[in-house]
Design a protein around this motif. Structure first.
Motif, PDB file in Angstrom:
ATOM      1  N   ALA A   1      44.813  25.995  99.898  1.00 36.01           N
ATOM      2  CA  ALA A   1      44.105  24.771  99.500  1.00 36.01           C
ATOM      3  C   ALA A   1      43.902  23.877 100.726  1.00 36.01           C
TER       4      ALA A   1
ATOM      5  N   HIS B   1      39.362  26.907  96.735  1.00 34.88           N
ATOM      6  CA  HIS B   1      39.714  26.669  95.334  1.00 34.88           C
ATOM      7  C   HIS B   1      40.809  27.665  94.966  1.00 34.88           C
TER       8      HIS B   1
ATOM      9  N   CYS C   1      45.135  19.088  95.523  1.00 33.27           N
ATOM     10  CA  CYS C   1      43.820  19.681  95.275  1.00 33.27           C
ATOM     11  C   CYS C   1      42.832  18.646  94.747  1.00 33.27           C
ATOM     12  N   ARG C   2      43.293  17.778  93.881  1.00 32.48           N
ATOM     13  CA  ARG C   2      42.420  16.721  93.362  1.00 32.48           C
ATOM     14  C   ARG C   2      41.919  15.851  94.507  1.00 32.48           C
TER      15      ARG C   2
ATOM     16  N   LYS D   1      41.408  16.708  97.526  1.00 32.30           N
ATOM     17  CA  LYS D   1      40.451  17.445  98.355  1.00 32.30           C
ATOM     18  C   LYS D   1      39.221  17.896  97.566  1.00 32.30           C
TER      19      LYS D   1
ATOM     20  N   LEU E   1      39.186  20.048  95.069  1.00 30.14           N
ATOM     21  CA  LEU E   1      39.298  21.484  94.798  1.00 30.14           C
ATOM     22  C   LEU E   1      39.653  21.738  93.340  1.00 30.14           C
TER      23      LEU E   1
ATOM     24  N   VAL F   1      41.637  23.902  90.490  1.00 35.28           N
ATOM     25  CA  VAL F   1      42.843  24.710  90.304  1.00 35.28           C
ATOM     26  C   VAL F   1      42.811  25.212  88.874  1.00 35.28           C
TER      27      VAL F   1
END
Length: 130
Positions: free
Chosen positions: A82, A87, A108-109, A111, A113, A115
């Motif tokens: 990540a 992704h 991730c949120r 960036k 991305l 999940v």
């Protein structure tokens, strides 16, 4: 999400094989890389390449990384890929720790991305009933 051109699979066991077969069917033109320490990986003629180096796998710059290694390594592996903008599709369990799972989701949120967690029993009518 843009067109998926490169897929990394982390883990060379039966789950990794299943994912490689499915990726090849769904995305016939995608490049597939598998990150595994297994000496021999048999993928029934599927066009892919193998590495045992995380650094080499990072250079692959996967659009999507499938985490199918040991559950105890899921979060660590997911964060590595990540961090380079891939992704993440992660096999269940996402983690053995709610704190670690939250860390991955937050990262991730931040960036932008996606999940996703693979858990086929979520479609079980008996489980949904309970």
């Amino acid at each position: 999400m843009n067109a998926i051109k490169r897929v990394l699979i982390v883990g060379g066991g039966s789950a990794g094989l299943r994912h490689a077969i499915n990726v090849r069917k769904i995305l016939p033109g995608a490049q597939i890389c598998i990150l595994t320490n297994q000496k021999k990986v048999f993928y029934l003629g599927i066009d892919l390449f193998k590495t045992n180096s995380s650094e080499e796998a990072k250079k692959f710059k996967a659009d999507v990384t499938i985490i199918a290694n040991a559950a105890s390594s899921h979060i660590e592996s997911a964060l590595v890929f990540a961090s380079i903008g891939s992704h993440i599709f992660i096999e269940k369990p996402i983690s053995t720790s709610i704190t670690d799972a939250s860390k991955l989701i937050k990262f991730c949120r931040g960036k932008g991305l996606h999940v996703a967690v693979g858990y086929n029993l979520r479609f079980s009518s008996s489980l949904n009933f309970f």
